[in-house]
Write an enzyme that holds these catalytic residues in place. Structure first.
Site, PDB file in Angstrom:
ATOM      1  N   ASP A   1       0.845  -1.200   0.000  1.00 22.70           N
ATOM      2  CA  ASP A   1       0.000   0.000   0.000  1.00 22.70           C
ATOM      3  C   ASP A   1       0.878   1.247   0.000  1.00 22.70           C
ATOM      4  O   ASP A   1       2.044   1.209   0.425  1.00 22.70           O
ATOM      5  CB  ASP A   1      -0.890   0.028   1.254  1.00 22.70           C
ATOM      6  CG  ASP A   1      -1.849  -1.147   1.295  1.00 22.70           C
ATOM      7  OD1 ASP A   1      -2.151  -1.708   0.226  1.00 22.70           O
ATOM      8  OD2 ASP A   1      -2.271  -1.506   2.415  1.00 22.70           O
ATOM      9  N   LYS A   2       0.269   2.352  -0.393  1.00 20.26           N
ATOM     10  CA  LYS A   2       1.006   3.627  -0.438  1.00 20.26           C
ATOM     11  C   LYS A   2       1.643   3.958   0.920  1.00 20.26           C
ATOM     12  O   LYS A   2       2.763   4.459   0.982  1.00 20.26           O
ATOM     13  CB  LYS A   2       0.015   4.725  -0.857  1.00 20.26           C
ATOM     14  CG  LYS A   2       0.631   6.054  -1.117  1.00 20.26           C
ATOM     15  CD  LYS A   2      -0.433   6.989  -1.670  1.00 20.26           C
ATOM     16  CE  LYS A   2      -0.354   8.329  -0.994  1.00 20.26           C
ATOM     17  NZ  LYS A   2      -1.492   9.190  -1.298  1.00 20.26           N
TER      18      LYS A   2
END
Ligand code: URA
Length: 236
Positions: free
Chosen positions: A105-106
């Protein structure tokens, strides 16, 4: 055997095939000490190729360990203005066709494998491969007494039952733990702890297979994985 122009353009990210041809025709390329002027000259991956006197070593594929910082996406194109992990690859490791094998994920940090080897990525990511991925997790609430058992049984994350995972609470901090999972569902670790009524506040991948993130690799930096270590990515 491989054409000289292909040898050069496949190894250097910013040189296209036609630019490689032009470099060869202008006499800037030598093979085994002899200047070549025909782009179609057949050479081998072991040939000593130089551009302006500097050696270009041939590698069929490259494997890069990145310590991903938060704020970067694992795709090949920017998403919503967000930079990609490929932008963190330094010029000396850059080549065409690089992608992140498996997504974080970011806001997740840690080990991302960047490669141009689609076959290895497939072996690592295929649902049937079950390559273990290890995460350091910081939770909002202290770990529950029953987490080890529930995660080992396989938790339900909204209709999807996870494969058994290996949980270990941190001895010194009750909100920290390690989790090893053998699959890669969307937001999996966050959803697993949400299903236990907790919340992940920090997540970092520390190993893929038997290959551990180098503890001396600073956030945002890359190192090339030596060929002898590549098989560890697939170890159980
Ligand atoms: N699980 C998550 O929830 N996020 C990640 O980035 C990786 C695993």
């Amino acid at each position: 055997m491989i054409r000289t122009d292909k040898f050069i353009s496949s190894q250097l990210a910013d040189i296209s095939r036609s630019e490689a041809k032009a470099l060869i025709r202008s006499g800037r390329v030598a093979v085994d000490g002899v200047t070549v002027r025909s782009p179609d000259t057949q050479i081998t991956p072991q040939s000593v190729v130089t551009l302006d006197g500097k050696r270009i070593t041939y590698k069929e594929h490259i494997y890069i360990m990145l310590n991903k910082p938060s704020g970067y996406v694992c795709s090949t194109k920017r998403e919503g203005g967000c930079p990609t992990v490929i932008e963190l690859v330094p010029p000396y490791l850059k080549r065409k066709g690089l992608f992140a094998a498996g997504r974080l994920d970011k806001d997740t940090e840690g080990f991302v494998l960047i490669t141009d080897d689609g076959e290895l990525a497939h072996k690592m990511l295929a649902p049937s491969s079950h390559v273990p991925k290890t995460y350091f997790v910081r939770l909002e609430q202290p770990c529950g007494e029953d987490y080890e058992q529930r995660l080992a049984q396989g938790v339900d994350i909204g209709g999807e039952i996870c494969r058994p995972a290996v949980f270990a609470a941190d001895k010194f901090d009750e909100k920290n733990c390690t989790l090893i999972i053998h699959e890669g569902k969307f937001h999996q670790v966050k959803r697993m702890f949400a299903s236990l009524g907790n919340k992940v506040v920090y997540l970092k991948r520390t190993a893929i297979g038997a290959l551990v993130l180098d503890p001396n690799l600073p956030l945002g930096e890359c190192l090339e994985i030596m060929h002898k270590d590549v098989d560890k990515l697939l170890c159980h």
